[in-house]
Design a protein around this motif. Structure first.
Motif, PDB file in Angstrom:
ATOM      1  N   ASP A  52      40.283   9.424   8.474  1.00 15.20           N
ATOM      2  CA  ASP A  52      39.224   9.694   7.503  1.00 15.20           C
ATOM      3  C   ASP A  52      38.738   8.401   6.868  1.00 15.20           C
ATOM      4  N   VAL A  53      39.677   7.517   6.534  1.00 17.11           N
ATOM      5  CA  VAL A  53      39.309   6.207   5.970  1.00 17.11           C
ATOM      6  C   VAL A  53      38.456   5.424   6.961  1.00 17.11           C
ATOM      7  N   ALA A  54      38.896   5.389   8.226  1.00 15.03           N
ATOM      8  CA  ALA A  54      38.148   4.653   9.254  1.00 15.03           C
ATOM      9  C   ALA A  54      36.747   5.222   9.413  1.00 15.03           C
ATOM     10  N   GLN A  55      36.641   6.543   9.365  1.00 12.91           N
ATOM     11  CA  GLN A  55      35.325   7.175   9.504  1.00 12.91           C
ATOM     12  C   GLN A  55      34.422   6.813   8.329  1.00 12.91           C
ATOM     13  N   ARG A  56      34.963   6.835   7.110  1.00 11.60           N
ATOM     14  CA  ARG A  56      34.157   6.479   5.932  1.00 11.60           C
ATOM     15  C   ARG A  56      33.701   5.026   6.004  1.00 11.60           C
ATOM     16  N   ALA A  57      34.610   4.150   6.437  1.00 10.56           N
ATOM     17  CA  ALA A  57      34.242   2.734   6.544  1.00 10.56           C
ATOM     18  C   ALA A  57      33.141   2.530   7.573  1.00 10.56           C
ATOM     19  N   ALA A  58      33.271   3.201   8.722  1.00  5.92           N
ATOM     20  CA  ALA A  58      32.269   3.060   9.779  1.00  5.92           C
ATOM     21  C   ALA A  58      30.921   3.609   9.336  1.00  5.92           C
ATOM     22  N   GLU A  59      30.932   4.770   8.696  1.00  2.00           N
ATOM     23  CA  GLU A  59      29.671   5.379   8.257  1.00  2.00           C
ATOM     24  C   GLU A  59      28.998   4.532   7.174  1.00  2.00           C
ATOM     25  N   THR A  60      29.800   3.948   6.294  1.00  2.32           N
ATOM     26  CA  THR A  60      29.230   3.063   5.272  1.00  2.32           C
ATOM     27  C   THR A  60      28.590   1.843   5.920  1.00  2.32           C
ATOM     28  N   MET A  61      29.283   1.257   6.889  1.00  2.00           N
ATOM     29  CA  MET A  61      28.771   0.067   7.566  1.00  2.00           C
ATOM     30  C   MET A  61      27.499   0.382   8.337  1.00  2.00           C
ATOM     31  N   LEU A  62      27.481   1.511   9.040  1.00  2.00           N
ATOM     32  CA  LEU A  62      26.304   1.881   9.828  1.00  2.00           C
ATOM     33  C   LEU A  62      25.132   2.245   8.920  1.00  2.00           C
ATOM     34  N   GLY A  63      25.432   2.939   7.819  1.00  2.00           N
ATOM     35  CA  GLY A  63      24.366   3.253   6.876  1.00  2.00           C
ATOM     36  C   GLY A  63      23.765   2.003   6.286  1.00  2.00           C
TER      37      GLY A  63
END
Length: 571
Positions: A64-75
């Motif tokens: 979940d942490v990895a997903q949040r980090a990736a989505e923040t970076m992509l956004g």
């Protein structure tokens, strides 16, 4: 339980898509985004996903942490591409905030990697503390997303690039990005694609004759264009062999500074392989040329050089046709002033290489195995137990290295007892092929030849199930495997990937492979019954004197007595 597995599988798939999207961001960042942190942060987020995929404690929360980090970076990357192109600088305030975000993201990555590398006891002790740490990560990433993506803080200029289009494609579920669509100016220098070679292995023993053969091949005045294929099972030290070669004084004297190391472990296509090669060799695509032509021109006009393509099985064994890979290999190996060293799992050199010499790496001899262990753990004193332990793991270099590092914290006698109880699980606390022997074996099972041979795993399970392997294989294999209709294809596949050992007509497997297969891929009941029937019929043809049956069955011993539970034979 099924919904949980479905959810976990869906999360893993989502992370896979996000990882591909981050790769695109990293690779095209130089093409239009003039913000240095974007490239580095995307790479950190990729490494964070990789670590989250292999943690064994608090796994769902880490993903979940990895997903949040990736989505923040992509956004954030999308926001950068959509703002007013009239502005060309970051505000000082935003620069500081972005730098702090990258530092925090890297801190999370480092701790996540530590979680992935922990042993079972440490995971248990730290579990509750880790949960609090992970909760803090989630809060921080949610705040960062609101700050950078959902607010209007960012006042940055960006050029017109292809990130939005590529991300939209990836978010629709298409994961195979065409790397050839990226121009050379858009390529980001990954730390894994360095133009300087990695460090020489700290411990490398027992390969003197093979190193000498390789040196003679690569520096020959009679045959100046000879190439080398370093082959063998996983864990035999092929990468260490190649790095030892690159650092050898003879190679440095012959090729000067023109030696290159290209890691191919993540090159899942021909386009990615070309991207890796051209990045390491600093080959730029020239105007009016395709990248292959530019590479050919660069190699032919340059000095004599040596290129290592490490873990080449990844691009070479991809599903479908590998003809494009073969063509690339043929182009490079045909250039007179280029010498190639290819390392890969298996026993057969890849097609496309002309004038290739083969070196096959196997287990170390007992003395070299012992010396390698003592070089890592010099305080060890229990010599008898050490020799027995090294024999148990068949002197495989990776296993020797992992056990030697464990011996810094525990006695050899204790490790020997733990090996007998846990087998390969003892050497499975790391997160990749270099520090986890089960990961290394698992990679061999994913090779295309194994996946495409219907009976390959069943045959490997049968060989592993029999402590002495298959004796007199040519005469008895068919009778022992009546239900394996594709046994010949399976045998060829196991040979190709070097998962089996053949000696004097017998087929066996190395100890760690045998224990791993017995645990992860137990022999099916239909094959178990067939082999029991075979031995029952065989025994009935002989007197009860075991010496009469010696050609087919080994004399009674603790190992052979375990075979198929045939205790009647020795009762």
């Amino acid at each position: 339980m099924a919904p949980a597995r479905d959810s976990s599988s869906k999360t893993a798939a989502t992370l896979g898509v996000l990882r591909d999207a981050l790769m695109v961001v990293a690779n095209v960042a130089d093409g239009g985004i003039s913000v240095p942190f974007v490239k580095g942060s995307a790479q950190i987020a990729i490494q964070l996903i990789d670590a989250a995929q292999v943690v064994k404690s608090n796994k769902d929360d880490c993903r979940d942490v990895a997903q949040r980090a990736a989505e923040t970076m992509l956004g954030l990357a999308k926001t950068l591409t959509r703002l007013d192109p009239e502005c060309d600088k970051l505000s000082d305030e935003l620069k500081i905030q972005l730098e702090e975000f990258q530092i925090k993201l890297n801190d999370i990555r480092q701790v996540m990697q530590d979680l992935a590398d922990r042993g079972r006891l440490r995971r248990f002790v730290k579990r509750n503390v880790d949960q609090g740490t992970i909760a803090g990560w989630k809060t921080y990433l949610d705040d960062a997303r609101r700050q950078f993506v959902e607010s209007s803080l960012i006042d940055i200029v960006v050029g017109q690039v292809e990130i939005i289009k590529k991300l939209d494609i990836l978010e629709s579920g298409i994961q195979n990005t065409n790397m050839s669509a990226l121009t050379q100016d858009q390529i980001m220098e990954s730390p894994l694609l360095s133009r300087t070679i990695p460090a020489k292995p700290a411990v490398f023993l027992g390969r003197d004759q093979d190193i000498e053969k390789a040196l003679n091949t690569l520096t020959s005045q009679i045959d100046p264009q000879a190439h080398l294929a370093v082959l063998g099972p996983g864990g035999m030290g092929k990468t260490s062999f190649a790095l030892t070669l690159l650092h050898h004084p003879t190679i440095k004297d012959h090729f000067k500074q023109h030696v290159y190391f290209v890691p191919c472990e993540s090159a899942n296509s021909c386009d990615q392989l070309l991207f890796y090669i051209t990045s390491v060799l600093a080959i730029k695509k020239q105007d009016g040329e395709d990248i292959l032509t530019s590479m050919d021109t660069f190699l032919r006009r340059g000095p004599r050089l040596l290129v290592v393509l490490d873990n080449f099985e990844t691009p070479y064994d991809q599903k479908g046709s590998n003809q494009n890979i073969v063509d690339v290999l043929g182009r490079i190996s045909s250039v007179r002033q280029v010498s190639l060293v290819v390392t890969m799992r298996g026993t057969i050199a890849p097609m496309g290489m002309s004038q290739v010499k083969i070196i096959k790496l196997g287990s170390l001899n007992p003395e070299a195995s012992k010396q390698a262990f003592l070089a890592i753990s010099p305080e060890t004193e229990e010599q008898n137990a050490l020799e027995e332990l090294l024999e148990e793991v068949d002197h495989i270099p990776l296993a020797v290295t992992l056990i030697a590092n464990l011996a810094k914290l525990d006695s050899v006698e204790s490790l020997l007892q733990e090996w007998r109880e846990k087998k390969t699980a003892l050497l499975a606390d790391g997160s990749n092929r270099l520090n986890n022997i089960e990961v290394s074996i698992g990679l061999s099972l994913k090779v295309k030849a194994i996946q495409e041979a219907p009976d390959a795993l069943s045959l490997l399970a049968l060989i592993s199930y029999l402590p002495d392997g298959i004796l007199m294989a040519q005469e008895t294999l068919e009778a022992k495997t009546p239900h394996m209709k594709a046994r010949k294809q399976a045998l060829r596949a196991l040979r190709q990937v070097a998962l089996i050992q053949e000696h004097e007509g017998s087929i066996n497997v190395l100890s760690p492979i045998r224990h791993y297969i017995c645990k992860q891929h137990p022999l099916g009941q239909i094959h178990r019954q067939a082999i029991e029937t075979y031995y029952t019929v065989l025994i009935s043809k002989y007197d009860w004197d075991y010496k009469t049956a010696k050609p087919q069955i080994s004399p009674p011993s603790s190992r052979t007595a375990a075979t198929l539970g045939l205790q009647l034979w020795i009762s």
